[in-house]
Write a protein that holds these residues in place. Structure first.
Motif, PDB file in Angstrom:
ATOM      1  N   TRP A  30      54.205  70.101 -21.283  1.00  0.00           N
ATOM      2  CA  TRP A  30      54.947  68.870 -21.620  1.00  0.00           C
ATOM      3  C   TRP A  30      54.079  67.640 -21.385  1.00  0.00           C
ATOM      4  O   TRP A  30      54.018  66.753 -22.231  1.00  0.00           O
ATOM      5  N   TYR A  31      53.359  67.654 -20.251  1.00  0.00           N
ATOM      6  CA  TYR A  31      52.483  66.522 -19.968  1.00  0.00           C
ATOM      7  C   TYR A  31      51.336  66.456 -20.979  1.00  0.00           C
ATOM      8  O   TYR A  31      50.909  65.378 -21.398  1.00  0.00           O
TER       9      TYR A  31
ATOM     10  N   LEU B 234      51.424  67.525 -24.129  1.00  0.00           N
ATOM     11  CA  LEU B 234      51.992  67.021 -25.376  1.00  0.00           C
ATOM     12  C   LEU B 234      52.148  65.503 -25.337  1.00  0.00           C
ATOM     13  O   LEU B 234      51.804  64.798 -26.295  1.00  0.00           O
ATOM     14  N   VAL B 235      52.651  65.002 -24.226  1.00  0.00           N
ATOM     15  CA  VAL B 235      52.836  63.555 -24.090  1.00  0.00           C
ATOM     16  C   VAL B 235      51.496  62.834 -24.144  1.00  0.00           C
ATOM     17  O   VAL B 235      51.357  61.778 -24.777  1.00  0.00           O
TER      18      VAL B 235
ATOM     19  N   ILE C 183      48.763  63.891 -25.704  1.00  0.00           N
ATOM     20  CA  ILE C 183      48.273  63.932 -27.088  1.00  0.00           C
ATOM     21  C   ILE C 183      49.001  62.911 -27.941  1.00  0.00           C
ATOM     22  O   ILE C 183      48.381  62.152 -28.716  1.00  0.00           O
ATOM     23  N   LEU C 184      50.341  62.831 -27.768  1.00  0.00           N
ATOM     24  CA  LEU C 184      51.123  61.852 -28.535  1.00  0.00           C
ATOM     25  C   LEU C 184      50.711  60.430 -28.159  1.00  0.00           C
ATOM     26  O   LEU C 184      50.639  59.538 -29.009  1.00  0.00           O
ATOM     27  N   GLY C 185      50.414  60.233 -26.905  1.00  0.00           N
ATOM     28  CA  GLY C 185      49.980  58.918 -26.464  1.00  0.00           C
ATOM     29  C   GLY C 185      48.649  58.529 -27.057  1.00  0.00           C
ATOM     30  O   GLY C 185      48.453  57.387 -27.501  1.00  0.00           O
TER      31      GLY C 185
ATOM     32  N   MET D 126      47.377  59.696 -29.800  1.00  0.00           N
ATOM     33  CA  MET D 126      47.582  59.477 -31.234  1.00  0.00           C
ATOM     34  C   MET D 126      48.187  58.092 -31.486  1.00  0.00           C
ATOM     35  O   MET D 126      47.788  57.383 -32.412  1.00  0.00           O
ATOM     36  N   GLY D 127      49.135  57.758 -30.701  1.00  0.00           N
ATOM     37  CA  GLY D 127      49.751  56.438 -30.858  1.00  0.00           C
ATOM     38  C   GLY D 127      48.755  55.329 -30.620  1.00  0.00           C
ATOM     39  O   GLY D 127      48.723  54.322 -31.344  1.00  0.00           O
TER      40      GLY D 127
ATOM     41  N   THR E 216      46.343  55.163 -33.542  1.00  0.00           N
ATOM     42  CA  THR E 216      47.005  54.573 -34.709  1.00  0.00           C
ATOM     43  C   THR E 216      47.082  53.054 -34.582  1.00  0.00           C
ATOM     44  O   THR E 216      46.843  52.311 -35.536  1.00  0.00           O
TER      45      THR E 216
END
Length: 681
Positions: free
Chosen positions: A650-651, A653-654, A656-658, A660-661, A664
């Motif tokens: 979970w950490y 994933l967060v 990676i999403l961070g 990516m954000g 971007t």
């Protein structure tokens, strides 16, 4: 003493009583009773001797002193300091305060002889003397305010001296709270003068008086100086017990009699009169403030005198007399007759202290019974107390040649000569007050010293009938006796100035140059003193003319009426009391002022206090700001903690999403054109 006053000697005047207060207060058990009264009396005696030397130097040699003694702090251009201003007004007040205090200290040896708080009492009255001397000697408003609050604090301690007595505790709290109302106005007045005048020093503020008189109170069309002077006078209304802030003074009689003489006759209650006289350069520039002062004084002079008529407690009769006479002084201030007001302050200090101490002597002789209906015929048992009390009463009612005549008649004439709109009402009040004063003063005198002896077979105060029958089987047990010499000597010493001081000092104080640089009067706008000077032809001529004046005949009528009512036909006042029962009820309830304060103002204040407590403190501050912010933080934390699962994937994933954000967001300026063209296609 040379024309140059010594700063060290002047410092000794307030510090000597302070030293005595410290010794008696902190080391009273060590030095004992004799040591306590010796050191405090010595301190006040030193203060009086130096004060008398200062008065002589000021009056004869023209000596003056105005300097800073100690600089406390400087805030920008504002200096906060301790300093002395010695002129005619200050020198006179120093002598009055120290002399009356000395008499009270000596008197206290006999009056408080059996009291357990003997040393504490001497410490308090000596501390009060220090506070009052600091007040009158000040050359700036900061020191004035210090002395002002200090005398209020010590009066609180003295009124509640018998702290196990519920009525005394109620009285001292009442005095403290009522004076806080006046002091709030007082500090507002000082604040306005400091804010717009830029200085706490008297001389610097007075130099800007003309400039201040042209200013307008912000946000209104009121003159700034008028608002400031009325605020200052509200302070005087509290300290000098003017209507409607007078309610504390009669109840303050719950304290020992010596403090009634010291605080409520000669010193503390006259602080307001002294302050307005000192501020005369400011008050002279506001007719509105002067009219306000005159109306308040007239109401106090007349309506407090009416209350004295129905009192049966010997101390309360004298207390209401004090209220009425303070009203006379205030009326004189309103008429711009400042020198007349402080002249009456001086003469009143002697004869009213005499009357209070005489009342205390009677209380001692009557085994602490204060009800004048239980007295009568004391003249033959207490000859010294009788003759001195008679002299004090004659001075109080304004008998020609006595001290009170010169000051009281001058007030009446000054009001009559005033051209202010309030002068007609004030003149009627002070003229009627002459008859009223004479009536209640000699009502008390006749009931106490003449007529039937009503003290036989009377129980002592707080003694039941069984104790009385067992302990007082013989009439001689209740036979009054003259007080010891430590009580009667101050009476004699106070009686002398009560008779002669007016005759001796009226010319220099009212029509000479004694107050020339202490009191300012605009004679063109307020010509009362100029007209008085034109009519004055000497003290003897004034007394001779007084025998044919309206005040003299009104005073004589009051004395004769009191004699007829209480010596010849005592049924008359009883009949009048029945016929005028509604009026008597109003007087007995003191115009329902206490009822209004306790049932309306006190409840309103309590309701406001509870509302501010529950709505403001508990509701807004605790409930919304403190507890509300805590609940908000807790709620946010409750949501945020849901993302804290404890699983590694979970950490990851967060993260990676961070990343990516973030990429971007950083690359968006480069991607945006292609993205828009893609959408357009």
């Amino acid at each position: 003493m040379s024309a140059q006053l010594s700063q060290n000697l002047l410092l000794t005047v307030p510090l000597a009583p302070l030293a005595g207060a410290i010794v008696a207060g902190f080391f009273g058990k060590t030095v004992g009773r004799r040591g306590s009264h010796t050191v405090t009396i010595l301190g006040v005696l030193v203060a009086f001797i130096i004060s008398a030397m200062t008065l002589y130097s000021v009056a004869v040699d023209g000596a003056r002193f105005n300097a800073t003694v100690y600089e406390w702090m400087t805030l920008g251009s504002l200096k906060m300091e301790v300093g002395f201003l010695i002129d005619g007004l200050t020198a006179m007040m120093m002598c009055v305060v120290s002399f009356v205090s000395l008499m009270v200290h000596i008197y206290t040896i006999g009056y408080m002889e059996e009291d357990d708080g003997y040393q504490r009492f001497f410490s308090y009255i000596s501390l009060f003397t220090f506070s009052m001397l600091m007040l009158v000697m000040s050359n700036n408003m900061l020191q004035l305010f210090f002395g002002w609050e200090a005398v209020g604090l010590v009066s609180y301690l003295l009124i509640g001296f018998w702290y196990k007595k519920p009525t005394a505790i109620f009285a001292n709290m009442k005095a403290f709270l009522v004076n806080r109302v006046g002091d709030f106005g007082f500090i507002l007045g000082i604040g306005l003068l400091v804010a717009f005048g830029g200085s706490l020093n008297y001389a610097e503020t007075f130099a800007k008086a003309d400039l201040l008189s042209k200013m307008v109170f912000p946000g209104t069309d009121w003159m700034l100086l008028t608002v400031a002077c009325i605020c200052l006078f509200i302070g005087a209304m509290g300290k000098s017990a003017q209507f409607p802030l007078h309610v504390w003074l009669p109840d303050s009689m719950e304290g020992p009699t010596p403090i009634s003489a010291l605080i409520h006759a000669a010193t503390m209650v006259t602080a307001g009169i002294f302050m307005v006289a000192r501020m005369s350069p400011l008050f002279e520039l506001s007719d509105t403030a002067l009219n306000f002062v005159m109306v308040i004084g007239a109401i106090t002079a007349l309506f407090m005198g009416f209350l004295g008529i129905i009192q049966n407690d010997i101390k309360r009769v004298v207390a209401y007399s004090t209220l009425s006479q303070l009203g006379y002084m205030t009326v004189a201030l309103g008429a711009s007759a400042y020198s007349v007001a402080v002249f009456h302050l001086m003469t009143h200090a002697f004869f009213k202290a005499l009357l209070f101490l005489g009342a205390g002597s009677v209380i001692i002789g009557m085994h602490h019974d204060q009800d004048i209906r239980n007295m009568g015929g004391l003249r033959k048992y207490m000859p010294v107390t009788w003759i001195t009390s008679l002299l004090g009463s004659l001075a109080l009612i304004g008998t020609p040649l006595f001290a009170g005549f010169y000051s009281k008649d001058s007030i009446i004439e000054a009001v009559h000569a005033s051209h202010l709109p309030a002068a007609d009402f004030a003149y009627a009040a002070v003229i009627i007050g002459v008859f009223v004063t004479a009536f209640y003063s000699f009502r008390m005198y006749f009931l106490v010293f003449h007529g039937k002896e009503n003290f036989h077979h009377k129980p002592f105060p707080q003694e039941d009938a069984a104790e009385h029958d067992a302990h007082h089987a013989h009439d001689e047990d209740h036979t009054p006796h003259e007080s010891p010499w430590v009580v009667t000597a101050p009476l004699v010493l106070l009686a002398i100035p009560s008779v002669v001081i007016g005759f001796m000092t009226i010319q220099p104080m009212l029509f000479g140059e004694f107050f020339k640089d202490a009191i300012f009067v605009n004679e063109h706008a307020h010509p009362a003193m100029e007209e008085l000077a034109h009519e004055f032809h000497g003290a003897a001529a004034m007394a001779l003319h007084g025998l044919s004046s309206l005040p003299f005949w009104l005073a004589l009528s009051g004395v004769v009426t009191a004699y007829v009512f209480y010596m010849v036909a005592p049924s008359i006042p009883a009949t009048l009391a029945k016929l005028l029962r509604p009026v008597v009820v109003i007087l007995e309830n003191k115009y329902f002022m206490d009822w209004f304060n306790e049932n309306v103002l006190a409840r309103l204040a309590r309701a406001i206090g509870v509302g501010l407590w529950k709505g403001g403190d508990a509701g807004l501050i605790d409930g919304l700001i403190i507890n509300g912010s805590a609940r908000t933080v807790g709620a946010v934390a409750g949501l945020v903690r849901r993302v804290q699962t404890g699983y590694l994937y979970w950490y990851a994933l967060v993260m990676i999403l961070g990343v990516m954000g973030l990429m971007t967001w950083k690359l968006w300026p480069f991607i945006e054109p292609q993205f828009k063209s893609l959408l357009g296609a």
